[in-house]
Design an enzyme around this catalytic site. Sequence first.
Site, PDB file in Angstrom:
ATOM      1  CE  LYS A  68      -3.649   2.443   2.450  1.00 59.50           C
ATOM      2  NZ  LYS A  68      -4.648   2.404   3.507  1.00 59.50           N
TER       3      LYS A  68
ATOM      4  CE  LYS B 170      -6.164   2.002  -0.710  1.00 63.18           C
ATOM      5  NZ  LYS B 170      -6.716   2.053   0.616  1.00 63.18           N
TER       6      LYS B 170
HETATM    7  C1  PBG Z   1      -7.248   3.793   5.378  1.00 61.69           C
HETATM    8  C2  PBG Z   1      -7.685   3.502   4.028  1.00 61.69           C
HETATM    9  C3  PBG Z   1      -7.488   4.355   2.939  1.00 61.69           C
HETATM   10  C4  PBG Z   1      -8.084   3.764   1.857  1.00 61.69           C
HETATM   11  C5  PBG Z   1      -8.635   2.540   2.258  1.00 61.69           C
HETATM   12  N1  PBG Z   1      -8.365   2.380   3.628  1.00 61.69           N
HETATM   13  C6  PBG Z   1      -6.886   5.699   2.856  1.00 61.69           C
HETATM   14  C7  PBG Z   1      -5.640   6.020   3.491  1.00 61.69           C
HETATM   15  O1  PBG Z   1      -4.778   5.156   3.710  1.00 61.69           O
HETATM   16  O2  PBG Z   1      -5.493   7.190   3.828  1.00 61.69           O
HETATM   17  C8  PBG Z   1      -8.086   4.426   0.498  1.00 61.69           C
HETATM   18  C9  PBG Z   1      -9.136   4.080  -0.416  1.00 61.69           C
HETATM   19  C10 PBG Z   1      -9.337   5.012  -1.545  1.00 61.69           C
HETATM   20  O3  PBG Z   1      -8.663   6.046  -1.729  1.00 61.69           O
HETATM   21  O4  PBG Z   1     -10.255   4.710  -2.301  1.00 61.69           O
HETATM   22  N2  PBG Z   1      -6.764   2.828   6.176  1.00 61.69           N
END
Ligand code: PBG
Length: 337
Positions: free
Chosen positions: A204, A261
């Site tokens: 991520k 991601k």
């Molecule tokens: C947070 C989380 C995020 C997303 C999913 N879970 C955002 C972040 O890490 O700030 C992002 C999903 C998206 O942008 O569609 N744990």
Amino acid sequence: MAKNFKLDLTHRPRRLRRFASRRSLVEETVLRTADLIAPLFVIDGKGKPEEIGSMPGVFRLTIPDLVKECRELHQLGVPAVALFPKLDPKLKDEVGSRALDPGTLVLRAVRAVKAAVPELSVITDVALDPYTSHGHDGVLNAAKDNVDNDRTVGILCEMAVLQAEAGVDFVAPSDMMDGRVGAIRKALDAAGFTDTAILAYSAKYNSAYYGPFRDAVGSAQAAGTRLLSKATYQMNPANRREAIEEVLLDVSEGADIVMVKPAGLCLDIIREVRNATNRPVAAYQISGEYAQIHAAARLGWLDLAKCRRESLLAIKRAGADMILTYFAKDMAKALKG
Ligand code: PBG
């Protein structure tokens, strides 16, 4: 003369593109509704669905509306949903206490969805960002200049067990703390939830494209910025080898599915991860990717339906077995014809 110019070619790749029937015979990647996971946002109360400004067509839903939406998704053939709560800012605090409240919004939502549509797989995020007043995914250290890894993991384990008790099919640690997958697996097994699977957000990245999501769950509002830096736990977008390290660690700790991601910005990573493990690979087409396509379509600069399809197809072609996407419902409808 140009008019009579002829090439003496053995290979003419265009032959197979000449007719639709030939093109379909040689099509390598097929997008299916069964590949799609719909992320959904849930709020408390009895209000009407609230559209998220930066995500056209995506709404925060109260539990009854969420259940309705899940029924429709199930009827369309979408196999899974990922639920994200938006809490009243008054309920947030430094340590994200509400994440461990057995009556917390997302757990009530899970119970309602599983009671109404038991065949639909339900996924919940294991991370503290919807619950913390600072918007970080974990609790801060004493100096308040970093997220405390091990204390956070302890909380995430309790959170995962509560989610398993509520009936989720997958817990999805999205926090990027070290060692959380193994700790969560142990905690789930110790509590008797050997059948609850882990969908790990393994690679991520610290992406600026999460902005619209942070509007959606109100973590931007809590932090006072949509660009809160999560650079001490999420990965640097400059790195590729590190993604493989993260994936292999999560697999060794017991991840059932690994995730990359963002998706569209990381097609190279998806492919490398696909080659590095035999585990199923998920990819998350994130809020910013969705917002980009919608914004350009609104301006008349891109065709929404065609770009939706192509963006998802590219993610699947890169090697993803399943895709979390805000386009899930519309894509499922389009695939139905
Ligand atoms: C947070 C989380 C995020 C997303 C999913 N879970 C955002 C972040 O890490 O700030 C992002 C999903 C998206 O942008 O569609 N744990």
